[in-house]
Scaffold this motif. Structure first.
Motif, PDB file in Angstrom:
ATOM      1  N   CYS A  67      41.538  17.600 -12.111  1.00 24.10           N
ATOM      2  CA  CYS A  67      41.240  18.491 -10.995  1.00 24.10           C
ATOM      3  C   CYS A  67      42.406  19.454 -10.778  1.00 24.10           C
ATOM      4  N   PHE A  74      38.564  13.304 -13.504  1.00 22.56           N
ATOM      5  CA  PHE A  74      37.167  13.130 -13.139  1.00 22.56           C
ATOM      6  C   PHE A  74      36.294  13.440 -14.342  1.00 22.56           C
ATOM      7  N   CYS A 125      37.253  18.314  -8.835  1.00 18.98           N
ATOM      8  CA  CYS A 125      36.567  17.020  -8.803  1.00 18.98           C
ATOM      9  C   CYS A 125      35.403  17.063  -7.825  1.00 18.98           C
ATOM     10  N   CYS A 129      37.340  19.343  -2.325  1.00 19.38           N
ATOM     11  CA  CYS A 129      38.618  18.699  -2.644  1.00 19.38           C
ATOM     12  C   CYS A 129      39.718  19.337  -1.792  1.00 19.38           C
TER      13      CYS A 129
END
Length: 166
Positions: A67, A74, A125, A129
């Motif tokens: 991420c 992820f 992700c 976020c």
């Protein structure tokens, strides 16, 4: 997978089904090694019409990305459709046609280049976020931190005075 396309080079109309699954550990992109969680599945057709060879295929796999905001790993499922054109004729003026210089077409190279091209610019992700705290580095998705959020760059401190309510 490499496809021998000698009969496609002769200008005849030709169609061949392509279907294979292969494993790839990592692929390098922008200084980062991206891991594959699942094997790469490719299915489609390669055909010839005149001097142009067309590859139409569907590619499915799953990648492990990092991420851009919180730096957590992820899984990113990837489903893409390929529609690539190739030719041996160097005088074709279509910029979308890839010129071939031998009788083998390496489909895995085309697939891997397409995977790289379809990666998102900003790998997240999740859309919401929160990222990392700029001061202490705490992952704000997992916990809050007690850092002062009103820290202002000293070069911009005078601007804050312009907008103050006093």
């Amino acid at each position: 997978m490499s496809v021998e396309i000698i009969e496609l080079n002769k200008g005849k109309s030709f169609k061949k089904e392509v279907s294979f699954i292969y494993n790839k550990d990592t692929i390098s992109y922008d200084g980062e090694d991206i891991s594959f969680v699942r094997p790469i599945a490719v299915s489609g057709d390669i055909s010839s019409s005149g001097d142009v060879i067309t590859l139409i295929a569907k590619v499915e796999t799953e990648l492990e990305l990092t991420c851009s905001r919180c730096l957590e790993k992820f899984n990113y499922p990837l489903n893409l459709n390929l529609n690539e054109k190739f030719s041996f004729d160097e005088e074709i003026e279509d910029e979308n046609i890839i010129i071939l210089n031998n009788d083998n077409l390496d489909i895995t190279e085309v697939v891997e280049n397409s995977i790289i091209l379809t990666l998102p610019m900003k790998k997240l992700c999740s859309e919401d976020c929160k990222g990392l705290c700029q001061n202490c580095g705490t992952n704000l998705n997992n916990q809050n931190c007690d850092c002062d959020k009103d820290i202002i760059d000293p070069r911009l401190a005078k601007l804050k005075q312009l907008f103050s309510d006093d």
